[in-house]
Scaffold this active site. Structure first.
Site, mmCIF file in Angstrom:
data_model
loop_
_atom_site.group_PDB
_atom_site.id
_atom_site.type_symbol
_atom_site.label_atom_id
_atom_site.label_comp_id
_atom_site.label_asym_id
_atom_site.label_seq_id
_atom_site.Cartn_x
_atom_site.Cartn_y
_atom_site.Cartn_z
ATOM 1 N N HIS A 77 15.726 25.633 -23.332
ATOM 2 C CA HIS A 77 16.712 26.372 -21.601
ATOM 3 C C HIS A 77 16.772 25.524 -20.756
ATOM 4 C CE1 HIS A 77 19.671 28.922 -19.502
ATOM 5 N NE2 HIS A 77 19.473 28.088 -18.769
ATOM 6 N N GLU A 78 15.582 25.308 -20.081
ATOM 7 C CA GLU A 78 15.419 24.939 -19.041
ATOM 8 C C GLU A 78 14.806 23.439 -19.067
ATOM 9 O OE1 GLU A 78 15.446 26.622 -16.350
ATOM 10 O OE2 GLU A 78 15.447 28.050 -16.625
ATOM 11 N N HIS A 112 18.611 21.654 -18.672
ATOM 12 C CA HIS A 112 19.015 21.559 -18.102
ATOM 13 C C HIS A 112 18.435 19.729 -17.323
ATOM 14 C CE1 HIS A 112 20.509 24.818 -16.120
ATOM 15 N NE2 HIS A 112 19.445 25.457 -16.501
ATOM 16 N N TYR A 154 25.901 22.185 -10.365
ATOM 17 C CA TYR A 154 25.443 23.222 -10.214
ATOM 18 C C TYR A 154 26.274 24.721 -9.496
ATOM 19 C CZ TYR A 154 21.874 26.459 -12.199
ATOM 20 O OH TYR A 154 21.546 26.946 -13.030
ATOM 21 N N GLU A 211 25.101 25.849 -17.370
ATOM 22 C CA GLU A 211 23.930 26.979 -17.593
ATOM 23 C C GLU A 211 24.485 27.471 -19.295
ATOM 24 O OE1 GLU A 211 21.812 29.544 -16.981
ATOM 25 O OE2 GLU A 211 21.263 27.966 -14.954
ATOM 26 N N ASP A 258 25.157 33.682 -7.272
ATOM 27 C CA ASP A 258 24.736 32.670 -7.699
ATOM 28 C C ASP A 258 25.775 31.547 -8.105
ATOM 29 O OD1 ASP A 258 23.354 31.937 -10.429
ATOM 30 O OD2 ASP A 258 24.816 33.134 -11.463
ATOM 31 N N HIS A 291 25.597 32.273 -13.708
ATOM 32 C CA HIS A 291 24.627 32.931 -15.044
ATOM 33 C C HIS A 291 26.020 34.046 -15.145
ATOM 34 C CE1 HIS A 291 21.226 31.297 -12.988
ATOM 35 N NE2 HIS A 291 20.821 30.408 -14.280
#
Lengths: 403, 100
Positions: A164-165, A168, A179, A188, A265, A270
């Site tokens: 996932h990271e 990005h 973002y 996301e 957020d 998210h």
């Protein structure tokens, strides 16, 4: 019947191989030509790379550093390199392996050379800070906290979180989804989609076999069966007295509105990622088989074709178009994409009226079962039209005879 | 003096509303610890914030609030761009709250 010719330059090899079995002679020849050209180009690249003295292209070489609970990367010590021995620290080795699996996934499935497509180095920093309950991408490298043992365990323990990271980074080098708000939720979601696909690919799981969970291995180690997010059932990943119930929406009518601030957020990125996450899950399950093949290719090509400010509707429309280019307009795959976005209440622009009416899937909330086959529906409609034409022809003949 | 640490964002940003601020009262601390905390707060407050390039994803952000009578100091920084002084203060608070 006229057919839309696929755009060969972006067709994955496994689809080309499938097209070699097509009943359409032109389609078979086009697939064969493309495979031959691709093989020749690969051969040329391999030969160029073997020239002595030529600059070696980057290949996503991995380096893992140990922060020793410090926040400053400049103080981190080297823990493992691409060619070095295993570390005595399990966190280092887990991070190293997960970086490698993610790199290999992008290389083997999408022929993408590391995060930037040009062999960017993969640097990971473990034991970041004191009991940090997080893992993140800082724009250049990945950092892993050790967790507090309650909300999170060691973040190197989750392949889907690590993928996932790193994804990005892929998004930064492709669409560049901003973002915040809907583009941030897409950012996301893309990370969840490919994070889950890396795990499914590593386990060779079909869409039906996969758990479609994010962070299940590291989230609340004291509570079994939960996860940070569920792509299959957004809003149902966790439910416990301490953190309450998962607040992710699974459709536009439940869209969460929060301010575009840290505290909000960045506009609920998210939260609302649950909507495109569910659309991808539905697409993958309705197409069937390995999700990284057809559904993953549609999403990957759409990611590359998207822009920084695209919203849900823009991305949904792009996936519909890409499905048409990759698998032909009106294909089973394109129908799956369309019905998935409809189920999460995101309209798709530019859908022909006939396709919109005919390519329908029964909504069962779970993807596969209850699906109406698009080709069968079209054939049925054509048959009905033929019957009407025949009836009209008979009527005309009868009228002529009566004169 | 009351000091509160509030955490936002990260992978689990949806938990933010369920994460109450962690609070301590320096009156309840040993004298040496209270003095150390006061020193860390002063250092963090005097060091200019780092610029962030906005490329970090899933980074956590922190708000540290110190209330000393009518005087309120609020410090906000992120994992993506943190001064050494803020990091030292944050680590001190994390270790303190982990012991409780």
């Amino acid at each position: 019947m006229s057919r839309t010719r696929p755009v060969n330059c972006i067709i994955p090899p496994y689809i080309l191989e499938k097209l070699l079995d097509s009943e359409d002679r032109e389609e078979r020849q086009a697939a064969l030509d493309t495979l031959l050209v691709t093989a020749r180009l690969r051969g040329e690249r391999a030969i160029r790379a073997s020239f002595s003295g030529a600059a070696a292209p980057g290949v996503g070489r991995r380096t893992v550093f140990d922060c020793e609970e410090d926040e400053f990367l400049a103080n981190a010590v080297l823990a493992r390199t691409e060619d070095g021995p295993e570390s005595a620290d399990a966190s280092v080795n887990r991070a190293f392996d997960a970086l490698g699996l993610t790199r290999d996934f992008y290389k083997e499935v999408f022929e993408r050379n590391s995060i930037d497509g040009r062999g960017m180095r993969l640097d990971g920093y473990v034991h970041f800070g004191f009991q940090v309950k997080n893992a993140f991408w800082d724009g250049r490298q990945m950092l892993f906290g050790d967790g507090d043992g309650k909300e999170f365990s060691d973040l190197t323990g989750s392949l889907d979180v690590i993928a996932h990271e790193l994804t990005h980074g892929v998004t930064d080098h492709t669409s560049g989804f901003e973002y915040h708000n809907q583009s941030g939720a897409l950012n996301e979601s893309i990370s969840d989609v490919f994070g889950s696909l890396v795990k499914q690919w590593s386990l060779k799981q079909s869409a039906e076999e996969a758990d479609w969970l994010i962070g299940a291995d590291v989230y609340t180690p004291g509570i079994g069966g939960d996860a940070l997010r569920s792509m299959k059932n957004p809003g149902h990943a966790f439910n416990n007295p301490k953190f309450g119930k998962d607040p992710q929406p699974d459709r536009m009518s439940k869209f969460v509105h929060l301010p575009d601030t840290w505290q909000g957020d960045n506009g609920a990125v998210h939260y609302n990622s649950g909507i495109p996450n569910k659309a991808f899950f539905l697409t993958a399950v309705r197409i069937g088989g390995f999700a990284w093949e057809a559904a993953g290719s549609i999403w990957y090509e759409s990611l590359k074709a998207s822009g920084p400010e695209d919203d849900f509707q823009d991305f949904a429309t792009t996936t519909f178009q890409k499905a048409g280019e990759l698998f032909t307009a009106g294909s089973h795959e394109q129908s799956a994409v369309l019905s998935a976005w409809r189920e999460v209440e995101v309209p798709v622009k530019g859908v022909p009226v006939g396709v919109a009416r005919v390519r329908s899937f029964a909504v069962d909330g779970n993807g596969g079962a209850g699906r109406m086959d698009g080709s069968a529906a079209l054939a049925k409609q054509v048959s009905a039209l033929n019957d009407k034409v025949e009836t009209l022809a008979k009527d005309v003949a009868a009228l002529k005879g009566a004169r | 003096m009351k000091v509160a640490l509030r955490t936002y964002g990260g992978l689990a940003a949806v938990l933010d509303p369920r994460r109450p601020p962690q609070v301590l009262d320096t009156d309840a601390l040993p004298e040496a610890a209270a003095a150390e905390l006061a020193r860390l707060l002063a250092a963090a407050g005097s060091m200019p914030e780092e610029d962030t390039d906005g490329r970090a994803r899933d980074a956590m952000s922190y708000t540290i609030t110190a209330e000393d009578g009518d005087r309120v100091t609020v410090l906000e920084q992120s994992d993506a761009a943190m001064t050494p002084a803020f990091a030292a203060l944050l680590t001190w608070l994390r270790k303190h709250f982990a012991q409780r």
